[in-house]
Design a protein around this motif. Structure first.
Motif, PDB file in Angstrom:
ATOM      1  N   GLU A 149     -34.228  34.364  51.263  1.00 51.97           N
ATOM      2  CA  GLU A 149     -34.091  35.444  52.233  1.00 51.97           C
ATOM      3  C   GLU A 149     -33.506  34.936  53.549  1.00 51.97           C
ATOM      4  N   MET A 177     -31.626  39.656  47.548  1.00 46.26           N
ATOM      5  CA  MET A 177     -32.277  40.876  47.970  1.00 46.26           C
ATOM      6  C   MET A 177     -32.762  41.578  46.716  1.00 46.26           C
ATOM      7  N   ASP A 204     -29.805  34.590  53.273  1.00 47.46           N
ATOM      8  CA  ASP A 204     -29.115  35.770  52.732  1.00 47.46           C
ATOM      9  C   ASP A 204     -28.570  35.542  51.322  1.00 47.46           C
ATOM     10  N   LYS A 205     -29.398  34.974  50.451  1.00 46.51           N
ATOM     11  CA  LYS A 205     -28.979  34.671  49.081  1.00 46.51           C
ATOM     12  C   LYS A 205     -29.626  35.576  48.039  1.00 46.51           C
ATOM     13  N   GLY A 260     -35.696  41.457  51.395  1.00 45.69           N
ATOM     14  CA  GLY A 260     -34.521  42.174  51.891  1.00 45.69           C
ATOM     15  C   GLY A 260     -34.807  43.626  52.205  1.00 45.69           C
TER      16      GLY A 260
END
Length: 144
Positions: free
Chosen positions: A36, A42, A39-40, A60
């Motif tokens: 998280e 969600m 940003d890898k 996410g």
């Protein structure tokens, strides 16, 4: 000596089984925290065993544009994951002898242009030549 070796192997197997039964929520939390933060990932995750839920986690947003956080009950659009399920079901049917990779699709979809030249393998490889509606100019106006 043979008796001690068998006892050793049994003890080793037993210890492995007991270690494999441990479920480490903290390790999973750390893993999803890292995903998280970078940003890898969600989505929502659930792990169960024998009908008992061992772990749930949502990472996410449920709605990115409004920054509404996801929770374990968030519903997601299926998206491209359906391709995986479709491929597995097709391969299971092939394994059961109900289909063949070289079988053409005209039996199932006679209205498709060139159906007698398109085989199941080409569909699975996305090499059938069938037009992709996502390439239509107006696609983004109606896809949601």
């Amino acid at each position: 000596m043979k008796k001690y070796f068998i006892l050793f192997v049994f003890a080793l197997l037993l210890s492995q089984l007991s270690f494999s039964q441990d479920f480490n929520n903290n390790k999973l939390d750390s893993y999803f925290d890292a995903l998280e933060a970078n940003d890898k990932f969600m989505g929502s995750v659930a792990v169960s065993q024998n009908g008992k839920i061992l772990y749930t986690r949502a990472v996410g947003f449920a709605a990115v544009e409004n920054e509404i956080n996801a929770d374990v009950n968030t519903k997601y659009r299926i998206g491209s994951i359906s391709k995986t399920f479709t491929a597995v079901m097709i391969l299971k049917a092939i394994e059961a002898g109900k289909l063949e990779l070289t079988q053409t699709i005209d039996t199932f979809f006679p209205a498709i242009a060139n159906a007698s030249k398109i085989n199941i393998a080409q569909l699975l490889y996305h090499r059938s030549g069938i037009h992709s509606f996502t390439n239509n100019e107006d696609y983004l106006t109606w896809n949601t």
